[in-house]
Design a protein around this motif. Sequence first.
Motif, mmCIF file in Angstrom:
data_model
loop_
_atom_site.group_PDB
_atom_site.id
_atom_site.type_symbol
_atom_site.label_atom_id
_atom_site.label_comp_id
_atom_site.label_asym_id
_atom_site.label_seq_id
_atom_site.Cartn_x
_atom_site.Cartn_y
_atom_site.Cartn_z
ATOM 1 N N THR A 1 8.644 1.489 -9.330
ATOM 2 C CA THR A 1 9.942 1.966 -8.842
ATOM 3 C C THR A 1 10.659 0.970 -7.945
ATOM 4 O O THR A 1 11.848 1.121 -7.689
ATOM 5 C CB THR A 1 9.760 3.274 -8.054
ATOM 6 N N GLY A 2 9.946 -0.036 -7.442
ATOM 7 C CA GLY A 2 10.553 -0.972 -6.503
ATOM 8 C C GLY A 2 10.666 -0.436 -5.095
ATOM 9 O O GLY A 2 11.276 -1.076 -4.239
ATOM 10 N N ALA A 3 10.085 0.752 -4.834
ATOM 11 C CA ALA A 3 10.162 1.348 -3.498
ATOM 12 C C ALA A 3 9.332 0.547 -2.500
ATOM 13 O O ALA A 3 8.298 -0.030 -2.846
ATOM 14 C CB ALA A 3 9.673 2.796 -3.548
ATOM 15 N N TYR A 4 9.806 0.541 -1.247
ATOM 16 C CA TYR A 4 9.112 -0.134 -0.155
ATOM 17 C C TYR A 4 8.570 0.921 0.806
ATOM 18 O O TYR A 4 9.242 1.917 1.089
ATOM 19 C CB TYR A 4 10.069 -1.027 0.634
ATOM 20 N N ALA A 5 7.387 0.674 1.343
ATOM 21 C CA ALA A 5 6.839 1.534 2.394
ATOM 22 C C ALA A 5 5.708 0.793 3.083
ATOM 23 O O ALA A 5 5.064 -0.086 2.493
ATOM 24 C CB ALA A 5 6.331 2.865 1.827
ATOM 25 N N PHE A 6 5.495 1.123 4.347
ATOM 26 C CA PHE A 6 4.329 0.588 5.036
ATOM 27 C C PHE A 6 3.076 1.273 4.497
ATOM 28 O O PHE A 6 3.068 2.482 4.261
ATOM 29 C CB PHE A 6 4.442 0.815 6.542
ATOM 30 N N ILE A 7 2.036 0.476 4.289
ATOM 31 C CA ILE A 7 0.780 1.007 3.784
ATOM 32 C C ILE A 7 -0.089 1.385 4.973
ATOM 33 O O ILE A 7 -0.442 0.533 5.801
ATOM 34 C CB ILE A 7 0.056 -0.016 2.900
ATOM 35 N N ASP A 8 -0.422 2.659 5.069
ATOM 36 C CA ASP A 8 -1.287 3.142 6.139
ATOM 37 C C ASP A 8 -2.738 3.008 5.701
ATOM 38 O O ASP A 8 -3.203 3.735 4.817
ATOM 39 C CB ASP A 8 -0.950 4.592 6.479
ATOM 40 N N LEU A 9 -3.450 2.087 6.315
ATOM 41 C CA LEU A 9 -4.834 1.787 5.955
ATOM 42 C C LEU A 9 -5.755 2.306 7.053
ATOM 43 O O LEU A 9 -5.693 1.829 8.187
ATOM 44 C CB LEU A 9 -5.027 0.278 5.777
ATOM 45 N N PRO A 10 -6.609 3.284 6.754
ATOM 46 C CA PRO A 10 -7.485 3.858 7.783
ATOM 47 C C PRO A 10 -8.400 2.805 8.404
ATOM 48 O O PRO A 10 -9.001 1.994 7.702
ATOM 49 C CB PRO A 10 -8.288 4.917 7.011
ATOM 50 N N HIS A 11 -8.467 2.818 9.726
ATOM 51 C CA HIS A 11 -9.370 1.967 10.517
ATOM 52 C C HIS A 11 -9.061 0.475 10.365
ATOM 53 O O HIS A 11 -9.912 -0.363 10.690
ATOM 54 C CB HIS A 11 -10.830 2.240 10.156
ATOM 55 N N ALA A 12 -7.882 0.144 9.867
ATOM 56 C CA ALA A 12 -7.518 -1.269 9.755
ATOM 57 C C ALA A 12 -7.163 -1.821 11.122
ATOM 58 O O ALA A 12 -6.459 -1.175 11.904
ATOM 59 C CB ALA A 12 -6.347 -1.448 8.796
ATOM 60 N N ARG B 1 -3.606 -2.406 -8.077
ATOM 61 C CA ARG B 1 -4.137 -1.052 -7.900
ATOM 62 C C ARG B 1 -4.864 -0.871 -6.569
ATOM 63 O O ARG B 1 -4.940 0.253 -6.048
ATOM 64 C CB ARG B 1 -5.100 -0.730 -9.054
ATOM 65 N N HIS B 2 -5.376 -1.932 -5.993
ATOM 66 C CA HIS B 2 -6.177 -1.809 -4.774
ATOM 67 C C HIS B 2 -5.776 -2.853 -3.736
ATOM 68 O O HIS B 2 -5.284 -3.930 -4.074
ATOM 69 C CB HIS B 2 -7.670 -1.959 -5.093
ATOM 70 N N VAL B 3 -6.010 -2.502 -2.474
ATOM 71 C CA VAL B 3 -5.814 -3.416 -1.347
ATOM 72 C C VAL B 3 -7.122 -3.480 -0.577
ATOM 73 O O VAL B 3 -7.636 -2.446 -0.116
ATOM 74 C CB VAL B 3 -4.678 -2.943 -0.413
ATOM 75 N N ALA B 4 -7.678 -4.678 -0.452
ATOM 76 C CA ALA B 4 -8.902 -4.884 0.317
ATOM 77 C C ALA B 4 -8.535 -5.357 1.717
ATOM 78 O O ALA B 4 -7.632 -6.193 1.876
ATOM 79 C CB ALA B 4 -9.806 -5.896 -0.372
ATOM 80 N N TYR B 5 -9.222 -4.846 2.729
ATOM 81 C CA TYR B 5 -8.882 -5.211 4.109
ATOM 82 C C TYR B 5 -10.094 -5.044 5.005
ATOM 83 O O TYR B 5 -11.083 -4.379 4.655
ATOM 84 C CB TYR B 5 -7.724 -4.346 4.618
ATOM 85 N N TRP B 6 -10.021 -5.661 6.179
ATOM 86 C CA TRP B 6 -11.088 -5.558 7.178
ATOM 87 C C TRP B 6 -10.881 -4.301 8.018
ATOM 88 O O TRP B 6 -9.758 -3.941 8.345
ATOM 89 C CB TRP B 6 -11.099 -6.780 8.103
ATOM 90 N N THR B 7 -11.988 -3.655 8.356
ATOM 91 C CA THR B 7 -11.926 -2.476 9.213
ATOM 92 C C THR B 7 -12.466 -2.825 10.602
ATOM 93 O O THR B 7 -13.287 -3.730 10.763
ATOM 94 C CB THR B 7 -12.752 -1.314 8.637
ATOM 95 N N THR B 8 -11.996 -2.102 11.590
ATOM 96 C CA THR B 8 -12.466 -2.294 12.956
ATOM 97 C C THR B 8 -13.048 -0.986 13.473
ATOM 98 O O THR B 8 -12.678 0.098 13.035
ATOM 99 C CB THR B 8 -11.324 -2.750 13.884
ATOM 100 N N GLY B 9 -13.958 -1.113 14.428
ATOM 101 C CA GLY B 9 -14.590 0.079 14.992
ATOM 102 C C GLY B 9 -15.739 -0.296 15.904
ATOM 103 O O GLY B 9 -15.877 -1.441 16.333
ATOM 104 N N LYS B 10 -16.571 0.678 16.190
ATOM 105 C CA LYS B 10 -17.661 0.501 17.138
ATOM 106 C C LYS B 10 -18.822 -0.276 16.518
ATOM 107 O O LYS B 10 -19.126 -0.145 15.341
ATOM 108 C CB LYS B 10 -18.160 1.866 17.629
ATOM 109 N N VAL B 11 -19.452 -1.093 17.363
ATOM 110 C CA VAL B 11 -20.705 -1.766 17.017
ATOM 111 C C VAL B 11 -21.656 -1.585 18.189
ATOM 112 O O VAL B 11 -21.251 -1.153 19.275
ATOM 113 C CB VAL B 11 -20.481 -3.273 16.721
ATOM 114 N N ASN B 12 -22.906 -1.915 17.975
ATOM 115 C CA ASN B 12 -23.914 -1.662 19.009
ATOM 116 C C ASN B 12 -23.683 -2.479 20.273
ATOM 117 O O ASN B 12 -23.846 -1.988 21.390
ATOM 118 C CB ASN B 12 -25.314 -1.958 18.450
ATOM 119 N N ASN B 13 -23.320 -3.741 20.114
ATOM 120 C CA ASN B 13 -23.196 -4.639 21.268
ATOM 121 C C ASN B 13 -21.873 -5.401 21.156
ATOM 122 O O ASN B 13 -21.845 -6.581 20.817
ATOM 123 C CB ASN B 13 -24.379 -5.607 21.310
ATOM 124 N N PRO B 14 -20.750 -4.748 21.441
ATOM 125 C CA PRO B 14 -19.443 -5.387 21.221
ATOM 126 C C PRO B 14 -19.211 -6.558 22.167
ATOM 127 O O PRO B 14 -19.798 -6.656 23.240
ATOM 128 C CB PRO B 14 -18.456 -4.247 21.490
#
Length: 426
Positions: free
Chosen positions: A123-134, A149-162
């Motif tokens: 359709t040519g539509a534009y929108a921001f892609i909301d990526l969980p935990h990105a 069809r897919h977007v690969a990305y890095w996730t952020t979150g808790k680790v044992n020893n940040p």
Amino acid sequence: MLTNLLEELAREAPSGGDAPGQLWRRGRRVARTQRLGTITIAAVACLLLIALGTATWQQRTGVEPATDTGSGSYLPSRFHEPSPHLPGTDSVGPLGPLIATFDAPRAGWFGSSDGLVGVSAGTGAYAFIDLPHAGTPYLGEAQLSPDGRHVAYWTTGKVNNPIPALEGGTINGYAVYDTVTGEVVTQRPGTERGIGHGTLIWFDSTHLGVEFGQMRDCCSSSSPRSMIFDLSTAQTSALSTSLTGLDAASTTGVGTVIVQGEESVILETDGMSAPAQIPMTGGRINGAQHLALTPDSKRVAAIFGNGVPGRISVKNVDDDGDGDPIQGSYLGVVSWLDESHVAALKRNRAESGVDLVAVDVRDGSTKVLSAYVNTARLAINLLDSPVKNQLAPPRPWSPWVPTITSGTTLVVAALAILVWRRRARA
């Protein structure tokens, strides 16, 4: 006493006033005037609020429901700079297969941050892609699959020893977002302090190359290890090769990547590799690849040398030398379109942007496919789609505009009613 007091008050009362009947009619007239003014002012305020709401609603992005079809994809004749107030996929839903993604500032109520915009291939539509935990600082490393069809990305979150010094959160894994269903597949490799210095690259539409090391401190990590994530099975397999790193890799989009280094190799999804004679290229900028490898893995097109812009050369992977240069100055190559054409990036005539062009490797002739591609990351398997003049995306207002305007309208209406009622009593 009471009788005397009433007599004194009667003597002090002004004379010549209106008769009681006239006072009653005057009071009714003042009341009607007050009601009429109040109703008029309130009606005008309501009409202004309705007009504001209608204008705001018309600025909303109309996004058609996502469909999983093998046809109906288009390459827009030009890309547009998106409004920072575009909606996200959390509100409008998935866009369907994307022709491109690119980084853009995303504004909110109290400031702005980095965002990732997707452009629908259908359709040519534009929108921001909301990526969980990105992690916002890492959105620029998100990779669009060759089929969009897919977007690969890095996730952020808790680790044992940040590590406290890390900005933007600690990378604790990677994920793949489905542009049709909105579903997300997340991978969390074992890590103590987070992972870093990573690379994501698609071999084809279902195989993702992943490379990362284990963070030691804020600025260093262990030697990276490479693997392939199979999206169809959600399984990973190690790449047991002595590569210089996937960060110097370019993909065909159909199952093969070519990795540059002191010993360049062509790498398959099953880990099989073959040597290739590849000179140093001019680098990768504006979303281009280091080089473009034909689907049969026999020829490469690249800007060989120390920098860009430069001339594109085509050579067989087994031959020595830099190949035969093609006339023209280019910023980089993106992919092969067919046996005799490559998609490349070239500055437009106005020097105000970067266009995607088709280059005939036989005679060097070019044709503009899409203007103002700039830094977009493209779905390379869709670049042979028909070119279509798509509408420019809407430019919604800041959420503060209707809010402040509505509040101001209500305050002005309330003050106008107060002043009118006082004047009506005078």
